[in-house]
Every structure is written in structure tokens, then in C-alpha cells.
Scaffold this active site. Sequence first.
Site, mmCIF file in Angstrom:
data_model
loop_
_atom_site.group_PDB
_atom_site.id
_atom_site.type_symbol
_atom_site.label_atom_id
_atom_site.label_comp_id
_atom_site.label_asym_id
_atom_site.label_seq_id
_atom_site.Cartn_x
_atom_site.Cartn_y
_atom_site.Cartn_z
ATOM 1 N N TYR A 56 0.970 -1.301 0.167
ATOM 2 C CA TYR A 56 -0.175 -0.068 0.071
ATOM 3 C C TYR A 56 0.837 1.301 0.165
ATOM 4 O O TYR A 56 1.440 1.546 1.085
ATOM 5 C CB TYR A 56 -0.999 0.199 1.153
ATOM 6 N N HIS A 144 -0.149 -12.224 1.545
ATOM 7 C CA HIS A 144 -0.637 -11.497 0.766
ATOM 8 C C HIS A 144 -0.990 -11.900 -0.825
ATOM 9 O O HIS A 144 0.274 -11.892 -1.398
ATOM 10 C CB HIS A 144 -0.049 -10.158 0.794
#
Length: 322
Positions: A56, A144
Site C-alpha cells: 500500500y 498477501h
Amino acid sequence: MRRNRLGRGEVEITELAFGAAAIGNLFTEVDPGQAAAAVDAAWDEGIRYFDTAPHYGLGLSERRLGEALRDRPRDAYTVSTKAGRLLDPLPPAETAAHHGLSDGFAVPHTHRRRWDFSADGIRRSIEDSLGRLGLDRVDIVYLHDPDDHGEAAFREGYPALEKLRAEGMVGAIGAGMNQTAMLTRFLRETDVDAVLCAGRFTLLDHSALDVLLPEAAARGRSVVVGGVFNSGLLVDPRPGATYDYASAPAPLLERAVRIRAVTEAHGVPLRAAALHYSLGHPAVAGALVGVRSPVEVRDAAARLRTPVPDALWDDLRAEGLL
């Protein structure tokens, strides 16, 4: 705000969680002061679970979140981050040559994301995240998006997380994805505490109900749901609205409009019904809502407090929408 335990471990989360991708400049820049104010608003609303990732904003989300939480009592909140993408610095010449979004984030192209689910890669990823967050431990780590790296994730990535959990560097472990099949495999083949399932248990996509959620309930594991608004369509269904980060197909847009008509007939905003639906299964411990401002934080908290009558769900079923 209600807290729930993840699986059979000791880590607890609030049922409403702060999704920190947006303060990592997802799609558009967010002022640093606004990002900090969003975290402050979440704290004021009783939110104590904050989710981030190196992906992010090339670490920007982790840095901003860590700074905003720095003066809070460490035992009062829960932080999750993710592993599987390492951030490798780019040489200045290559940085200058890149323009526009970096994998969807409005940040300078200072690093390259590199997939790495090896044991060394997982440990390095978490150590790097601890540095950006300014913490000495992470409460939860999810592998992830290992969709295309399943073999490495199960052979090396997961055992590395299990070892780090035993060492106390990590409190709870799991995997986070936008699909249910591999998450179900993690529940069946490993000792994960929880899985993070994005976009597959919503008013528009019930696929997690088929196997994932019953499997989690049967094994005493937890599911954290993300993408409860399917990236926008369940906030404001209109032409041009997005579904899973792309333009919503016409049949889904029509379905969302029909769902909204039912919820509003009961005096319930669509987004309130969407949030309550995703929290409605006993295996679900919490819901992540991506926010970028105090206004969005307070709205999410208000929607959680909005009563949703059972008759609303009955009418959705009668309409063939649920």
C-alpha cells in the site's frame, strides 16, 4: 465496540477495522494531516484494529499508520500487515523515468515490488514492516495474494510465519486474498488463526458461504472480511460505479439498485445493510473498511450502529436477491 478473538489464539480485533490502503494514496493523494486525522477519528469511534501492507503506497501506509499510532498504548490496539511482496529500491535514473500510479497508488516510483514467499523473504518483509511501523511486534501477518505463488506460499511462506509466531514476533497468522478456494486450503492444511477474504462475502457476492465460512466455523478459525462494498458499487450504485476496482457490469449494477430499493424501503442506507450482512456469519470476526478521511471513518462507525430489521433480509430473500 465489540471485540472478537481470532481463532483459538489470544489476539483480539474490533468488529470494525480501519483499512489503511487508502491513506497509502490509493488512486489519489491523501494529505498527511488528513491521514493522521482519519486514524484519530477511528480511535475516537472505538476502532482498535488497523490493517496495512507494504504494497500500500510502497510502504507509505505503514509509515503513516505507525506515526499516527505512536503515542497510543501499544496493548490497546491490534495491527495487521502482510508479507509476500518485498520493496526493492530503484536507482534514481529509473525512479525518474516512471510516471503515474504505482500499481494503483499515487506515490513516487522509488521501489519495485518483488514477489517473494520464501522463508527469508517473509522474515525480511516483516522486519522491514516493523521498521516502517516503528513497532517491535506485529499482531497479525497475512500472506498477501499468493494466488500465483501457491507452492512457495505453502512450502516456505506459511512455515516461516508459523516459526515467527512461535518466536513471538507475530501474534496471529493467516492469508489474505480475493478468492475463496486457496483460503479454504489454508484452513484445511495449515494452522492459521484467520484468513482475510476480500469481496467474496458481500450483498453481491455470496461465494464465501459455499465452503470457506462453514469450513472456518467447523475448525474454530476466524474470517476477516474486506471489500464489503465491492470497491464502491454497494456505496452508490450508479452508471460508472466500480465493482472489484473495475467498471461494474450492467447486471450487477441493476442488482445493486434493486437491493438499495429494498434497504431504503426499510429506512436503512445500502452501505449499512452491506456492512451488517458481511458481519452476519458466526465465523466472521471483523470487517475491514477502507477509509481516507475522518468523515469516512465516522460514516462507517455510524453505519455499524444503524439497526437493520430482520424483515429487510426477509424481503431481500423474497426478491431473490439474497
